[in-house]
Design a protein around this motif. Sequence first.
Motif, short mmCIF file in Angstrom:
data_model
loop_
_atom_site.label_atom_id
_atom_site.label_comp_id
_atom_site.label_asym_id
_atom_site.label_seq_id
_atom_site.Cartn_x
_atom_site.Cartn_y
_atom_site.Cartn_z
N VAL A 127 -22.16 12.58 -11.37
CA VAL A 127 -21.99 11.39 -12.21
C VAL A 127 -20.55 11.35 -12.73
O VAL A 127 -19.86 10.32 -12.66
N GLU A 128 -20.08 12.51 -13.20
CA GLU A 128 -18.71 12.60 -13.74
C GLU A 128 -17.67 12.41 -12.64
O GLU A 128 -16.67 11.72 -12.82
N GLU A 129 -17.92 13.03 -11.47
CA GLU A 129 -16.96 12.94 -10.38
C GLU A 129 -16.76 11.48 -9.94
O GLU A 129 -15.64 11.03 -9.76
N GLU A 130 -17.87 10.76 -9.78
CA GLU A 130 -17.75 9.36 -9.36
C GLU A 130 -17.07 8.54 -10.46
O GLU A 130 -16.26 7.66 -10.18
N GLU A 131 -17.40 8.85 -11.72
CA GLU A 131 -16.85 8.09 -12.85
C GLU A 131 -15.32 8.22 -12.93
O GLU A 131 -14.61 7.23 -13.10
N ILE A 132 -14.81 9.45 -12.79
CA ILE A 132 -13.36 9.64 -12.97
C ILE A 132 -12.57 9.03 -11.81
O ILE A 132 -11.48 8.49 -12.01
N VAL A 133 -13.13 9.09 -10.60
CA VAL A 133 -12.42 8.49 -9.46
C VAL A 133 -12.45 6.97 -9.60
O VAL A 133 -11.44 6.28 -9.39
N ASP A 134 -13.61 6.45 -10.00
CA ASP A 134 -13.73 4.99 -10.18
C ASP A 134 -12.78 4.49 -11.27
O ASP A 134 -12.19 3.41 -11.15
N ALA A 135 -12.60 5.28 -12.34
CA ALA A 135 -11.70 4.87 -13.44
C ALA A 135 -10.27 4.71 -12.90
O ALA A 135 -9.57 3.74 -13.24
N ALA A 136 -9.85 5.63 -12.03
CA ALA A 136 -8.50 5.54 -11.45
C ALA A 136 -8.40 4.31 -10.55
O ALA A 136 -7.37 3.61 -10.54
N ILE A 137 -9.46 4.02 -9.80
CA ILE A 137 -9.47 2.85 -8.90
C ILE A 137 -9.32 1.56 -9.72
O ILE A 137 -8.53 0.67 -9.36
N GLN A 138 -10.05 1.47 -10.82
CA GLN A 138 -9.97 0.26 -11.66
C GLN A 138 -8.56 0.05 -12.19
O GLN A 138 -8.04 -1.07 -12.23
N LYS A 139 -7.91 1.16 -12.60
CA LYS A 139 -6.53 1.05 -13.11
C LYS A 139 -5.57 0.62 -11.99
O LYS A 139 -4.70 -0.21 -12.19
N LEU A 140 -5.75 1.21 -10.80
CA LEU A 140 -4.88 0.86 -9.68
C LEU A 140 -5.05 -0.60 -9.28
O LEU A 140 -4.08 -1.27 -8.92
N ARG A 141 -6.27 -1.10 -9.38
CA ARG A 141 -6.52 -2.51 -9.05
C ARG A 141 -5.79 -3.41 -10.03
O ARG A 141 -5.22 -4.44 -9.67
N ARG A 142 -5.82 -3.04 -11.33
CA ARG A 142 -5.16 -3.85 -12.35
C ARG A 142 -3.64 -3.84 -12.14
O ARG A 142 -2.97 -4.84 -12.33
N ILE A 143 -3.12 -2.70 -11.73
CA ILE A 143 -1.67 -2.55 -11.54
C ILE A 143 -1.18 -3.36 -10.33
O ILE A 143 -0.11 -3.97 -10.37
N GLY A 144 -1.98 -3.39 -9.26
CA GLY A 144 -1.57 -4.12 -8.05
C GLY A 144 -0.26 -3.59 -7.51
O GLY A 144 -0.10 -2.38 -7.34
N ASP A 145 0.69 -4.49 -7.28
CA ASP A 145 2.00 -4.10 -6.73
C ASP A 145 3.06 -3.88 -7.81
O ASP A 145 4.25 -3.81 -7.49
N PHE A 146 2.63 -3.78 -9.06
CA PHE A 146 3.60 -3.65 -10.16
C PHE A 146 4.09 -2.20 -10.26
O PHE A 146 3.40 -1.31 -10.79
N GLY A 147 5.29 -1.95 -9.68
CA GLY A 147 5.84 -0.59 -9.59
C GLY A 147 5.85 0.18 -10.90
O GLY A 147 5.40 1.34 -10.95
N PRO A 148 6.38 -0.41 -11.99
CA PRO A 148 6.42 0.35 -13.26
C PRO A 148 5.02 0.77 -13.72
O PRO A 148 4.85 1.82 -14.34
N GLY A 149 4.01 -0.06 -13.42
CA GLY A 149 2.63 0.28 -13.78
C GLY A 149 2.18 1.53 -13.04
O GLY A 149 1.55 2.43 -13.62
N LEU A 150 2.53 1.61 -11.75
CA LEU A 150 2.15 2.78 -10.95
C LEU A 150 2.87 4.02 -11.48
O LEU A 150 2.29 5.11 -11.56
#
Length: 173
Positions: A127-150
């Motif tokens: 449960v924790e493993e899927e949660e932490i990877v998904d949290a990073a995915i959600q942040k990466l989606r929000r950042i998109g191509d915005f270099g400073p965000g990455l």
Amino acid sequence: MNEKVQAALNAQINMELGAFYTYLAMAAYFESEALPGFAAWMHHHADEEMMHAMKIYDFVHRRRGRVLLTAIGAPKTEWASALDAMQAALGHEQKVTASINALVELSRAEGDHATASFLQWYVDEQVEEEEIVDAAIQKLRRIGDFGPGLYMLDKEMGEQAGGEGEAGEEDAS
Ligand code: FEO
């Protein structure tokens, strides 16, 4: 110990070691992309997979079972982006979760309650493993191509890797 359960535990050891290998390949990919925070985070995640494999290794021996190691396939080495790699990691975790669930069901069907009880730790861990990877995915989606965000997220991932490292050491003691 029950032969069917023993064979399935051996297969799970192989899967956890395969996850270690895959995440180490992802860490190397992040290093090549100059994302040291992601690399440290994924390296830490790889180390956790080795720990998952070794917990089963020790459990089989405690039950006077036999650990039989088998080949681990070469991992993929390239991904299209950090998001692509993290999505692949989530897909891998979902496969591990399905495998753990099947192992719990097999243990129960075979009347091996000790193994079913031992595996409960893995059920919770997934449960924790899927949660932490998904949290990073959600942040990466929000950042998109915005270099400073990455750049900022890479720093955050590096800090998380350090924090998780300390917690991991506590777990091991
Ligand atoms: Fe050992 Fe990430 O599952």
